[in-house]
Design an enzyme around this catalytic site. Structure first.
Site, PDB file in Angstrom:
ATOM      1  N   TYR A   1       0.833  -1.202   0.000  1.00 27.04           N
ATOM      2  CA  TYR A   1       0.000   0.000   0.000  1.00 27.04           C
ATOM      3  C   TYR A   1       0.874   1.261   0.000  1.00 27.04           C
ATOM      4  CZ  TYR A   1      -3.430   3.410   1.687  1.00 27.04           C
ATOM      5  OH  TYR A   1      -4.229   4.511   1.827  1.00 27.04           O
TER       6      TYR A   1
ATOM      7  N   THR B   1     -13.150   5.947   7.284  1.00 22.42           N
ATOM      8  CA  THR B   1     -13.760   5.339   6.105  1.00 22.42           C
ATOM      9  C   THR B   1     -13.921   3.836   6.348  1.00 22.42           C
ATOM     10  OG1 THR B   1     -11.654   4.792   5.063  1.00 22.42           O
ATOM     11  CG2 THR B   1     -12.583   6.963   4.558  1.00 22.42           C
TER      12      THR B   1
ATOM     13  N   SER C   1       2.748   1.775  -3.214  1.00 27.53           N
ATOM     14  CA  SER C   1       1.875   2.227  -4.312  1.00 27.53           C
ATOM     15  C   SER C   1       1.579   3.722  -4.185  1.00 27.53           C
ATOM     16  CB  SER C   1       0.572   1.415  -4.332  1.00 27.53           C
ATOM     17  OG  SER C   1      -0.266   1.753  -3.235  1.00 27.53           O
TER      18      SER C   1
END
Lengths: 248, 72
Positions: A151, A186, A154
């Site tokens: 993650y 979120t 990226s």
């Protein structure tokens, strides 16, 4: 800020994507949503102010499928004024479980798809003068996180790409930037952290973000600013919206 | 998959020597069973068994047998 008459493509109808679509539509933009889950997009579309919003199903893990889809969108909707890349997967995995196929999937969805969309939308005839692009990065791109190698890599890749592309696309009058959210409320963040509830790591992380947890609307505000003329001299950079985390 | 094979898989994920775990072993007695191991367990269940393991479910596991049963 006024986006009346502007058409903005937004990838990802999750927490940050939905909040951004709602804000931009409320400021007059016509939104074109892209996501792999059609129901999610339709839910977001039903909340948007104004008319002419639409959506297209796009599987960002299949990068080769993006170019024909965008060609269809430009043909049906005309050239666009902005692109926001909020799509992404949280992808929490220890190194020993992070094999190549997993790493590639994360890079495809979080990074390669971003570059591919930018490549397609910045071709002649696909965009209007003053085109703006914003990608959602993460503070993890700067500080790293245990078990989030794919993650964070990226998101770092996205920041680096934006620095390069801003220079390359400046002659076309196109600006590109990223926003790096800190911990944000979120569904994706919840899924990534619930196994750590109450751990020291989680408490320390919470303390470092001393203004508290971001809401998706906080990120949407920064995206709108970067898409607007208020930021006309800002390009190739990353704006942290992190409750102070990077500097604590 | 036999119980022995599942235990071997679990020992591999927890980076334990073979033969360390028994079905009745209490998870609280395993030093290596930390948040990283729990995350590895989530990934293993997804990759190898196609099962979604939540944080809430993990906290309910008390013994190795509870994990083996979830692998069914």
């Amino acid at each position: 800020m006024d986006f009346t008459g502007k058409t903005i493509v937004l990838a990802g109808a999750g927490g940050i994507g939905a909040a951004t679509a709602e804000l931009l539509a409320s400021l007059g933009a016509r939104m074109i949503l892209l996501d792999v889950v059609e129901e999610k997009m339709k839910e977001v579309l039903s909340t948007l102010e104004g008319e002419g919003h639409t959506c297209y199903v796009c599987d960002f893990s299949v990068v080769e499928s993006i170019e024909p889809l965008l060609a269809q969108i430009i043909k049906e909707q005309g050239p666009v004024d902005g692109y926001v890349h909020t799509t992404g997967i949280g992808a929490v995995r220890p190194l020993k479980m992070s094999k190549y196929d997993f790493m590639l999937r994360v890079m495809n969805i979080n990074f390669f798809s971003f570059v591919e969309v930018v490549r397609c939308l910045t071709k002649k005839g696909s965009f209007n003068a003053g085109m703006n692009i914003v990608g959602i990065s993460a503070v993890g791109a700067f500080i790293g996180n245990s078990t989030k190698t794919a993650y964070c890599a990226s998101k770092s890749a996205m920041n680096s790409a934006v620095r390069c592309l801003a220079k390359e696309l400046a002659p076309k009058g196109i600006r590109l930037n990223t926003v790096a959210p800190g911990a944000t409320d979120t569904p994706m963040a919840k899924e990534a952290t619930d196994y750590r509830d109450g751990t020291d790591e989680q408490k320390i992380n919470a303390m470092r973000q001393y203004l508290g947890t971001c809401q998706p609307e906080d990120i949407a505000d920064a995206v709108a600013f970067l898409l607007s003329d208020l930021s006309r001299m800002v390009t190739g950079t990353c704006m942290p919206v992190d409750g102070g985390k990077l500097t604590s | 998959m036999t119980n022995e094979e599942k235990i071997a898989m679990l020992e591999d994920v927890l980076e334990l020597d073979g033969g360390t775990l028994k079905p009745e072993t209490e998870l609280s007695s395993i030093e290596e069973y930390d948040s990283m191991a729990k995350l590895s367990l989530i990934v293993m269940m997804d990759d190898e068994f196609g099962k979604k393991l939540t944080g809430e479910q993990i906290f309910k596991f008390k013994t190795v047998k509870d994990i083996l049963d979830f692998m069914e």
